[in-house]
Design a protein around this motif. Structure first.
Motif, PDB file in Angstrom:
ATOM      1  N   VAL A  28       0.750  -1.298   0.077  1.00 20.80           N
ATOM      2  CA  VAL A  28      -0.189  -0.099  -0.052  1.00 20.80           C
ATOM      3  C   VAL A  28       0.783   1.293   0.021  1.00 20.80           C
ATOM      4  CG1 VAL A  28      -1.717   1.198   1.433  1.00 20.80           C
ATOM      5  CG2 VAL A  28      -1.915  -1.190   1.026  1.00 20.80           C
ATOM      6  N   TRP A  29       1.909   1.213   0.699  1.00 23.98           N
ATOM      7  CA  TRP A  29       2.886   2.357   0.851  1.00 23.98           C
ATOM      8  C   TRP A  29       3.478   2.548  -0.464  1.00 23.98           C
ATOM      9  CZ3 TRP A  29       2.508   6.110   3.940  1.00 23.98           C
ATOM     10  CH2 TRP A  29       2.165   6.157   5.220  1.00 23.98           C
ATOM     11  N   ALA A  30       3.831   1.447  -1.065  1.00 26.18           N
ATOM     12  CA  ALA A  30       4.491   1.618  -2.334  1.00 26.18           C
ATOM     13  C   ALA A  30       3.662   2.218  -3.376  1.00 26.18           C
ATOM     14  CB  ALA A  30       5.126   0.219  -2.971  1.00 26.18           C
ATOM     15  N   SER A  70      -1.486   0.699  -8.543  1.00 26.28           N
ATOM     16  CA  SER A  70      -1.672   1.066  -7.211  1.00 26.28           C
ATOM     17  C   SER A  70      -3.056   0.376  -6.558  1.00 26.28           C
ATOM     18  CB  SER A  70      -1.482   2.441  -6.681  1.00 26.28           C
ATOM     19  OG  SER A  70      -2.612   3.248  -7.101  1.00 26.28           O
ATOM     20  N   VAL A  71      -4.147   0.539  -7.349  1.00 26.16           N
ATOM     21  CA  VAL A  71      -5.436   0.141  -6.891  1.00 26.16           C
ATOM     22  C   VAL A  71      -5.282  -1.466  -6.604  1.00 26.16           C
ATOM     23  CG1 VAL A  71      -7.712  -0.508  -7.516  1.00 26.16           C
ATOM     24  CG2 VAL A  71      -6.878   1.926  -7.752  1.00 26.16           C
ATOM     25  N   THR A  72      -4.658  -2.277  -7.644  1.00 26.02           N
ATOM     26  CA  THR A  72      -4.837  -3.788  -7.354  1.00 26.02           C
ATOM     27  C   THR A  72      -3.854  -4.127  -6.102  1.00 26.02           C
ATOM     28  OG1 THR A  72      -2.807  -4.100  -9.157  1.00 26.02           O
ATOM     29  CG2 THR A  72      -5.051  -4.252  -9.821  1.00 26.02           C
ATOM     30  N   TRP A  73      -2.760  -3.351  -6.103  1.00 27.70           N
ATOM     31  CA  TRP A  73      -1.862  -3.652  -4.688  1.00 27.70           C
ATOM     32  C   TRP A  73      -2.225  -3.414  -3.491  1.00 27.70           C
ATOM     33  CZ3 TRP A  73       1.957  -7.173  -4.357  1.00 27.70           C
ATOM     34  CH2 TRP A  73       2.571  -7.636  -5.419  1.00 27.70           C
ATOM     35  N   ALA A  74      -3.396  -2.336  -3.401  1.00 25.91           N
ATOM     36  CA  ALA A  74      -4.203  -1.948  -2.172  1.00 25.91           C
ATOM     37  C   ALA A  74      -5.401  -3.054  -1.713  1.00 25.91           C
ATOM     38  CB  ALA A  74      -4.680  -0.862  -2.269  1.00 25.91           C
ATOM     39  N   LEU A  75      -5.675  -4.045  -2.960  1.00 25.19           N
ATOM     40  CA  LEU A  75      -6.997  -4.803  -2.563  1.00 25.19           C
ATOM     41  C   LEU A  75      -6.754  -5.713  -1.523  1.00 25.19           C
ATOM     42  CD1 LEU A  75      -7.891  -5.653  -6.231  1.00 25.19           C
ATOM     43  CD2 LEU A  75      -9.037  -3.882  -4.726  1.00 25.19           C
ATOM     44  N   LEU A 154      -3.239  -8.241  -8.625  1.00 22.83           N
ATOM     45  CA  LEU A 154      -4.327  -9.235  -8.522  1.00 22.83           C
ATOM     46  C   LEU A 154      -4.045 -10.496  -7.996  1.00 22.83           C
ATOM     47  CD1 LEU A 154      -6.239  -8.118 -11.828  1.00 22.83           C
ATOM     48  CD2 LEU A 154      -7.083  -7.545  -9.437  1.00 22.83           C
ATOM     49  N   PHE A 155      -2.753 -11.041  -8.581  1.00 21.43           N
ATOM     50  CA  PHE A 155      -2.587 -12.344  -8.024  1.00 21.43           C
ATOM     51  C   PHE A 155      -2.412 -12.417  -6.520  1.00 21.43           C
ATOM     52  CE2 PHE A 155      -0.902 -14.117 -12.240  1.00 21.43           C
ATOM     53  CZ  PHE A 155      -1.889 -14.638 -12.567  1.00 21.43           C
ATOM     54  N   TRP A 156      -1.618 -11.293  -5.872  1.00 22.82           N
ATOM     55  CA  TRP A 156      -1.489 -11.114  -4.446  1.00 22.82           C
ATOM     56  C   TRP A 156      -2.866 -10.973  -3.742  1.00 22.82           C
ATOM     57  CZ3 TRP A 156       1.789 -12.233  -1.065  1.00 22.82           C
ATOM     58  CH2 TRP A 156       1.715 -11.539   0.308  1.00 22.82           C
ATOM     59  N   PHE A 157      -3.721 -10.356  -4.384  1.00 24.90           N
ATOM     60  CA  PHE A 157      -4.974 -10.486  -3.844  1.00 24.90           C
ATOM     61  C   PHE A 157      -5.646 -11.693  -3.780  1.00 24.90           C
ATOM     62  CE2 PHE A 157      -9.668  -8.975  -4.369  1.00 24.90           C
ATOM     63  CZ  PHE A 157      -9.655  -8.729  -3.160  1.00 24.90           C
ATOM     64  N   VAL A 158      -5.386 -12.571  -4.851  1.00 24.31           N
ATOM     65  CA  VAL A 158      -5.893 -13.836  -4.825  1.00 24.31           C
ATOM     66  C   VAL A 158      -5.498 -14.718  -3.612  1.00 24.31           C
ATOM     67  CG1 VAL A 158      -6.434 -15.974  -6.230  1.00 24.31           C
ATOM     68  CG2 VAL A 158      -6.835 -13.934  -7.095  1.00 24.31           C
TER      69      VAL A 158
END
Length: 209
Positions: A28-30, A70-75, A154-158
């Motif tokens: 999120v910070w990144a 940034s949106v996908t990495w914040a999910l 998205l993969f990290w979110f999954v």
């Protein structure tokens, strides 16, 4: 309540979720830094164009990539914080066990949606890679580069949702309602009030420093 004190438990899954929380916070910070950099770039481009009639070119394009990534990495962090929107008109009046089952179903549904999203996003990336697609802009950015970073989020979110679902499932089977709610449930009014008070204390401390 400190946001790091959620009772995931001392099991392997609990420690995995704690690690995922730390990594997601860093992501999120990144993402925030990436968004901030794009804001500075756009601001600089506007000022230079206004004063000197010259444009850097591509600032809007790069800011769009930065926003999507940034949106996908914040999910993942949003899910771990239970900050996603859910309707609680009836939920707050349900018995504990029924609410727990609904929490599990909500998390499973979110996981299924995330898998579908990542699946189709990967197809977009594969198509761009195979066709060697580039942006129809002066920069001519190879589209697979921002799409790869977008898809990685998205993969990290999954992956995080899978860990959450496994932990929630074990809690559901064992009747550990407190852990299930900490992983997949909605925040109570008391929890939100405590977090708001803690944030206020941090702001006051920062002003006094």
């Amino acid at each position: 309540m400190d946001s790091l004190s959620h009772p995931y438990g001392a099991s392997l899954l609990g420690r995995g979720l704690a690690l995922a929380r730390t990594l997601s916070r860093a992501a999120v910070w990144a993402g925030a830094a990436l968004t901030g950099a794009s804001v500075l770039l756009v601001t600089y481009d506007v000022i230079v164009r206004r004063l000197f009639g010259h444009s850097l070119g591509g600032a809007d394009e790069l800011s769009g990539y930065a926003f999507a990534i940034s949106v996908t990495w914040a999910l993942a962090f949003t899910a771990l914080e239970r900050a996603n929107v859910r309707i609680d008109v009836l939920y707050q009046y349900l018995p504990t066990r029924i609410a727990a089952v609904l929490d599990w179903l909500a998390l499973a549904s979110l996981g299924g949606f995330a898998v579908c999203l990542a699946w189709y996003a990967s197809d977009v990336l594969q198509t761009s890679w195979a066709a060697n697609s580039t942006a129809n802009t002066p920069l001519g950015t190879p589209l697979w580069i921002p799409q790869l970073l977008w898809l990685a989020g998205l993969f990290w979110f999954v992956l995080v949702l899978a860990l959450m679902l496994l932990r929630a499932s074990t809690a559901l089977v064992t009747g550990d309602w407190e852990t299930l709610r900490a992983v997949a449930g909605m925040k109570s009014a008391v929890e939100e009030a405590e977090e708001g008070a803690a944030e206020g204390e941090r702001l006051v401390a920062a002003e006094r420093a």
